[in-house]
Design a protein around this motif. Structure first.
Motif, PDB file in Angstrom:
ATOM      1  N   ALA A   1      45.488  46.260  40.186  1.00  9.65           N
ATOM      2  CA  ALA A   1      45.443  46.344  38.724  1.00  9.65           C
ATOM      3  C   ALA A   1      46.772  46.776  38.138  1.00  9.65           C
ATOM      4  CB  ALA A   1      44.350  47.299  38.286  1.00  9.65           C
ATOM      5  N   SER A   2      47.569  47.502  38.913  1.00  8.57           N
ATOM      6  CA  SER A   2      48.844  47.988  38.386  1.00  8.57           C
ATOM      7  C   SER A   2      50.030  47.149  38.840  1.00  8.57           C
ATOM      8  CB  SER A   2      49.049  49.454  38.777  1.00  8.57           C
ATOM      9  OG  SER A   2      49.061  49.592  40.179  1.00  8.57           O
ATOM     10  N   GLU A   3      49.783  46.062  39.587  1.00  5.68           N
ATOM     11  CA  GLU A   3      50.868  45.198  40.065  1.00  5.68           C
ATOM     12  C   GLU A   3      51.596  44.502  38.918  1.00  5.68           C
ATOM     13  OE1 GLU A   3      49.049  42.399  42.697  1.00  5.68           O
ATOM     14  OE2 GLU A   3      49.230  43.714  44.435  1.00  5.68           O
ATOM     15  N   LYS A   4      50.851  44.025  37.951  1.00 10.83           N
ATOM     16  CA  LYS A   4      51.399  43.266  36.821  1.00 10.83           C
ATOM     17  C   LYS A   4      50.843  43.832  35.529  1.00 10.83           C
ATOM     18  CE  LYS A   4      53.527  40.163  39.322  1.00 10.83           C
ATOM     19  NZ  LYS A   4      54.933  39.937  39.333  1.00 10.83           N
ATOM     20  N   GLY A   5      51.377  43.365  34.416  1.00  9.25           N
ATOM     21  CA  GLY A   5      50.959  43.883  33.123  1.00  9.25           C
ATOM     22  C   GLY A   5      49.513  43.608  32.764  1.00  9.25           C
TER      23      GLY A   5
END
Length: 99
Positions: free
Chosen positions: A8-12
């Motif tokens: 969930a925090s890999e990309k915006g």
């Protein structure tokens, strides 16, 4: 839960979906129409999908999919995203991620 939070925090903008879910498709199209290309994880095609679904429920998703994360923060499922969109708040949240 760790895998879900890491993904969930890999990309915006990250959306956890199922390939057969029409609401998942609709939310994905909404983001594309707003100029955002979300990262889509189809949990029904992931060997750990069942565990991911349970983790999403524990995080507070009323329905496991679609689960939308913006900037690593859980925004919710279809109802929450549509409410944000209709109020005009979604566009503001997506500004940093628009192409």
């Amino acid at each position: 839960m760790d895998k879900v939070m890491r993904m969930a925090s890999e990309k915006g903008v990250v959306i956890f979906t199922k390939s057969s879910c029409c609401l998942c498709y609709a939310v994905n199209i909404l983001f594309q129409e707003l100029g955002v290309s979300p990262v889509v994880h189809e949990i029904d095609k992931d060997p750990e999908g069942r565990e991911m679904e349970k983790a999403l429920s524990r995080l507070g998703c009323t329905t496991p999919v679609p689960a939308v994360f913006i900037g690593g923060k859980l925004m919710g499922s279809t109802n929450e995203i549509m409410s944000l969109h209709l109020s005009g708040s979604l566009t503001q949240l997506l500004k940093p991620y628009q192409a």
